[in-house]
Enzyme design. Structure first.
Site, PDB file in Angstrom:
ATOM      1  CB  VAL A  11       4.716 -15.569  -2.788  1.00 55.71           C
ATOM      2  CG1 VAL A  11       5.596 -15.539  -4.025  1.00 55.71           C
ATOM      3  CG2 VAL A  11       3.918 -14.274  -2.678  1.00 55.71           C
ATOM      4  CE  LYS A  35       3.215 -22.209   6.350  1.00 59.22           C
ATOM      5  NZ  LYS A  35       3.501 -20.913   5.776  1.00 59.22           N
ATOM      6  CB  THR A 121       8.024  -7.668  -2.845  1.00 57.68           C
ATOM      7  OG1 THR A 121       7.052  -8.430  -3.538  1.00 57.68           O
ATOM      8  CG2 THR A 121       7.978  -6.218  -3.295  1.00 57.68           C
ATOM      9  CE  LYS A 204       5.128  -7.205  -6.192  1.00 57.77           C
ATOM     10  NZ  LYS A 204       4.695  -8.541  -5.976  1.00 57.77           N
ATOM     11  CB  ALA A 252     -14.610   3.959  -4.269  1.00 53.35           C
ATOM     12  N   GLY A 253     -13.683   2.042  -1.886  1.00 64.26           N
ATOM     13  CA  GLY A 253     -14.075   1.176  -0.773  1.00 64.26           C
ATOM     14  C   GLY A 253     -13.502   1.658   0.534  1.00 64.26           C
ATOM     15  CB  CYS A 260       1.365  -6.895  -1.332  1.00 67.35           C
ATOM     16  SG  CYS A 260       1.859  -8.625  -1.287  1.00 67.35           S
ATOM     17  NE  ARG A 327      -0.197 -12.526   5.367  1.00 67.15           N
ATOM     18  CZ  ARG A 327       0.749 -13.000   4.542  1.00 67.15           C
ATOM     19  NH1 ARG A 327       1.986 -13.140   4.972  1.00 67.15           N
ATOM     20  NH2 ARG A 327       0.453 -13.326   3.300  1.00 67.15           N
TER      21      ARG A 327
HETATM   22  C1  UDX Z   1       5.653 -13.178   0.099  1.00 63.67           C
HETATM   23  C2  UDX Z   1       6.935 -12.591  -0.244  1.00 63.67           C
HETATM   24  O1  UDX Z   1       7.862 -13.378  -0.653  1.00 63.67           O
HETATM   25  C3  UDX Z   1       7.051 -11.161   0.060  1.00 63.67           C
HETATM   26  O2  UDX Z   1       8.269 -10.623  -0.320  1.00 63.67           O
HETATM   27  C4  UDX Z   1       5.974 -10.500  -0.708  1.00 63.67           C
HETATM   28  O3  UDX Z   1       6.023  -9.132  -0.545  1.00 63.67           O
HETATM   29  C5  UDX Z   1       4.647 -11.032  -0.230  1.00 63.67           C
HETATM   30  O4  UDX Z   1       4.607 -12.394  -0.425  1.00 63.67           O
HETATM   31  P1  UDX Z   1       4.257 -14.585   1.611  1.00 63.67           P
HETATM   32  O5  UDX Z   1       4.365 -15.741   0.698  1.00 63.67           O
HETATM   33  O6  UDX Z   1       2.973 -13.841   1.641  1.00 63.67           O
HETATM   34  O7  UDX Z   1       5.445 -13.554   1.301  1.00 63.67           O
HETATM   35  O8  UDX Z   1       4.726 -14.921   3.073  1.00 63.67           O
HETATM   36  P2  UDX Z   1       4.270 -16.099   4.016  1.00 63.67           P
HETATM   37  O9  UDX Z   1       2.941 -16.608   3.599  1.00 63.67           O
HETATM   38  O10 UDX Z   1       4.532 -15.605   5.373  1.00 63.67           O
HETATM   39  O11 UDX Z   1       5.299 -17.256   3.644  1.00 63.67           O
HETATM   40  C6  UDX Z   1       6.647 -17.254   3.840  1.00 63.67           C
HETATM   41  C7  UDX Z   1       7.112 -18.662   4.221  1.00 63.67           C
HETATM   42  O12 UDX Z   1       8.533 -18.668   4.333  1.00 63.67           O
HETATM   43  C8  UDX Z   1       6.550 -19.161   5.547  1.00 63.67           C
HETATM   44  O13 UDX Z   1       5.938 -20.417   5.352  1.00 63.67           O
HETATM   45  C9  UDX Z   1       7.786 -19.274   6.433  1.00 63.67           C
HETATM   46  O14 UDX Z   1       7.692 -20.354   7.346  1.00 63.67           O
HETATM   47  C10 UDX Z   1       8.888 -19.483   5.422  1.00 63.67           C
HETATM   48  N1  UDX Z   1      10.237 -19.084   5.838  1.00 63.67           N
HETATM   49  C11 UDX Z   1      10.451 -17.900   6.445  1.00 63.67           C
HETATM   50  C12 UDX Z   1      11.309 -19.927   5.544  1.00 63.67           C
HETATM   51  O15 UDX Z   1      11.117 -21.012   5.006  1.00 63.67           O
HETATM   52  N2  UDX Z   1      12.566 -19.529   5.885  1.00 63.67           N
HETATM   53  C13 UDX Z   1      12.816 -18.356   6.510  1.00 63.67           C
HETATM   54  O16 UDX Z   1      13.975 -18.053   6.804  1.00 63.67           O
HETATM   55  C14 UDX Z   1      11.720 -17.500   6.788  1.00 63.67           C
HETATM   56  C1  UDX Z   2      -1.218  -7.107  -4.843  1.00 63.34           C
HETATM   57  C2  UDX Z   2      -0.917  -6.904  -6.338  1.00 63.34           C
HETATM   58  O1  UDX Z   2      -2.137  -6.706  -7.057  1.00 63.34           O
HETATM   59  C3  UDX Z   2      -0.158  -8.073  -6.896  1.00 63.34           C
HETATM   60  O2  UDX Z   2       0.189  -7.847  -8.243  1.00 63.34           O
HETATM   61  C4  UDX Z   2       1.088  -8.278  -6.052  1.00 63.34           C
HETATM   62  O3  UDX Z   2       1.801  -9.429  -6.485  1.00 63.34           O
HETATM   63  C5  UDX Z   2       0.754  -8.423  -4.590  1.00 63.34           C
HETATM   64  O4  UDX Z   2      -0.006  -7.312  -4.151  1.00 63.34           O
HETATM   65  P1  UDX Z   2      -2.962  -8.523  -3.387  1.00 63.34           P
HETATM   66  O5  UDX Z   2      -2.435  -7.736  -2.236  1.00 63.34           O
HETATM   67  O6  UDX Z   2      -3.058  -9.996  -3.286  1.00 63.34           O
HETATM   68  O7  UDX Z   2      -2.081  -8.232  -4.704  1.00 63.34           O
HETATM   69  O8  UDX Z   2      -4.441  -8.006  -3.727  1.00 63.34           O
HETATM   70  P2  UDX Z   2      -5.086  -6.872  -4.647  1.00 63.34           P
HETATM   71  O9  UDX Z   2      -6.183  -7.486  -5.404  1.00 63.34           O
HETATM   72  O10 UDX Z   2      -4.079  -6.116  -5.403  1.00 63.34           O
HETATM   73  O11 UDX Z   2      -5.746  -5.921  -3.541  1.00 63.34           O
HETATM   74  C6  UDX Z   2      -4.956  -5.164  -2.630  1.00 63.34           C
HETATM   75  C7  UDX Z   2      -5.840  -4.281  -1.790  1.00 63.34           C
HETATM   76  O12 UDX Z   2      -6.431  -3.240  -2.580  1.00 63.34           O
HETATM   77  C8  UDX Z   2      -7.001  -4.988  -1.125  1.00 63.34           C
HETATM   78  O13 UDX Z   2      -7.195  -4.466   0.169  1.00 63.34           O
HETATM   79  C9  UDX Z   2      -8.183  -4.646  -1.996  1.00 63.34           C
HETATM   80  O14 UDX Z   2      -9.404  -4.698  -1.332  1.00 63.34           O
HETATM   81  C10 UDX Z   2      -7.832  -3.230  -2.415  1.00 63.34           C
HETATM   82  N1  UDX Z   2      -8.450  -2.798  -3.677  1.00 63.34           N
HETATM   83  C11 UDX Z   2      -8.119  -3.386  -4.854  1.00 63.34           C
HETATM   84  C12 UDX Z   2      -9.355  -1.735  -3.677  1.00 63.34           C
HETATM   85  O15 UDX Z   2      -9.678  -1.167  -2.621  1.00 63.34           O
HETATM   86  N2  UDX Z   2      -9.891  -1.319  -4.871  1.00 63.34           N
HETATM   87  C13 UDX Z   2      -9.578  -1.900  -6.058  1.00 63.34           C
HETATM   88  O16 UDX Z   2     -10.090  -1.463  -7.095  1.00 63.34           O
HETATM   89  C14 UDX Z   2      -8.655  -2.980  -6.051  1.00 63.34           C
END
Ligand code: UDX
Ligand code: UDX
Length: 430
Positions: A11, A35, A121, A204, A252-253, A260, A327
């Protein structure tokens, strides 16, 4: 404007890059030194279509930089975004320790008025706690505002989602940060909604839970289709063309996965419970979603009879197409379960193979050419809907398999075509 993002993951990195592309000067912070070093050297730790090019351009234009220093970022920025993980705990509630830690870090170096924006989130009322934390730990008299600005990007289409959002939600506790927040997003030309802090946080969780509900609904409809010789894709098409319903998220799947939906649904149930609301509807969604891989495996077992020593080729490991993110991937879950039942697995994923390696049992082979998974296999599983799998040489695949069976968990392939090629073809709800 001068901005910084704390947490440079899926994100934070995409958000920071797109804000730089929009013309702002952005510092991306991460506490993972390795990183940051990689990013400074021009190596991108995640796969996201279009991201690498944007990072390169904005680094060159000196609009995007990387550091481990929160202090430097806070001093140099007008607005600081928090995008650190909010992982689930054992009981489904959210671990807010990273958010709390970053809030304290920011507070301790806050030089003068700053806007602190939560992008992670979080459960409703987190903004209130962040405000209280910063107030306690910052120098006396320093002013600040806490804003909630949830991110709706989907992995795999994150850059496009960020640059063309349906809406931008900005939750505030006062009017003071509104003008600056609007200015940040002005280049995106998207509708901006100003709400109170708690509503923004709730939007959200409510949105993600609703989408998870929609997917679960169609997965149950698929089960009815299977039992009645109907076709779930036609049903979804027919339902989805009603503008009140919409076709999106009716595929469906294998059930929803990823980092998330599963965690946001449990977090939403938990926070509702804490607030005295029993969200039994979403508990049922969780239960049904968890049962979907088993339903798929049951169909597979009924074809293979015995799983032990069967050669299984699996296409896809990422939780969805166009990402390397594994993940909470249902594809990984499937592979693990089949391996535990004694199947001999060979898997492929265009981007997620390396990250999957750490999660899969040692005996599972990961190959770099998708065709290889079929060689000598008793069955081929489609576990992630990578569009390029449609373009494989299916004739060659058929001839290289021991028994030409396909179990398509994502309804990716055309049933008539597969059958005419001589495959025994099974998909979901059709
Ligand atoms: C995000 C969100 O912010 C989460 O709330 C949302 O639900 C999903 O997406 P994401 O970006 O997927 O998380 O997480 P990740 O790819 O693990 O990245 C987080 C980064 O924060 C990592 O690079 C980690 O090293 C860094 N981090 C973590 C910090 O810089 N400081 C901290 O204290 C903890
Ligand atoms: C989701 C939300 O869509 C996004 O708005 C939020 O910010 C983060 O969480 P993401 O998890 O990246 O995004 O992927 P998404 O495309 O939403 O798919 C989530 C899961 O649902 C996946 O496992 C996907 O395969 C599944 N999915 C999605 C289905 O099984 N059927 C669908 O029609 C759509």
């Amino acid at each position: 404007m001068k901005l910084s993002i704390i947490g440079s993951g899926y994100v934070g990195l995409v958000t920071g890059t797109c804000l730089a592309e929009a013309g702002h000067t952005v510092i991306c912070v991460d506490n993972n030194q390795a990183k940051v070093k990689e990013l400074q050297a021009g190596r991108i730790p995640i796969y996201e279509p279009g991201l690498e090019e944007l990072i390169r351009r904005n680094v060159q234009l000196k609009r995007l930089s990387f550091t481990v220093s929160t202090k430097e970022a806070v001093e140099k920025s007008e607005v600081i975004f928090i995008a650190v993980p909010t992982p689930p705990q054992e009981d489904g509630s959210v671990d807010l320790s990273y958010v709390e830690h970053v809030a304290r870090e920011i507070a301790e170096v806050l030089p003068e008025y700053r806007i602190i924006v939560d992008k992670s989130t979080v459960p409703v009322k987190t903004g209130e706690h962040v405000t209280e934390t910063i107030r306690r730990y910052c120098r006396k008299g320093v002013e600040f505002d806490v804003v909630s600005n949830p991110e709706f990007l989907r992995e795999g289409s994150a850059v496009a989602d960020l640059q063309k959002p349906d809406r931008i939600v900005i939750g505030v506790a006062s009017d003071r940060p509104v003008a600056a927040m609007k200015a940040i997003y002005e280049p995106f030309k998207a509708p901006i909604m100003i709400t109170n802090l708690n509503s923004a946080e709730l939007i959200k969780h409510a949105a993600n839970s609703f989408l998870a509900l929609k997917i679960t609904y169609i997965n149950l409809v698929a089960a009815v289709c299977e039992a009645s010789q109907a076709d779930v894709t036609q049903v979804a098409e027919g339902m989805g063309s009603d503008a009140r319903i919409g076709r999106a998220f009716l595929n469906a799947g294998l059930g929803y996965g990823g980092s998330c939906f599963p965690k946001d649904v449990s977090a939403f149930i938990r926070i509702a419970e804490e607030l005295g609301v029993d969200f039994g509807l979403m508990r049922e969604v969780e239960k049904i979603n968890a049962s979907i891989p088993e339903r798929f495996l049951k169909k597979l077992r009924s074809s293979l009879w015995v799983m032990r020593d069967k050669k299984v080729g699996q296409l896809g490991l990422a939780f969805k197409a166009n990402t390397d993110d594994v993940r909470s991937s249902v594809a990984i879950e499937l592979a693990k379960r089949m391996a535990a039942e004694g199947a001999i697995l060979r898997c492929h994923d265009p981007k997620g193979g390396e990250k999957a390696r750490e999660l899969l049992p040692a005996g599972v082979e990961i190959v770099s050419d998708a065709h290889q998974v079929a060689e000598g296999a008793d069955v081929l599983i489609v576990a992630t809907e990578w569009p390029e799998y449609r373009l494989l040489d299916w004739h060659k695949i058929k001839n290289s398999m021991r028994t030409p069976r396909i179990f398509d968990g994502r309804n990716l392939l055309n049933p008539a075509e597969m059958k005419s090629l001589g495959f025994e073809y099974t998909s979901v709800g059709r």
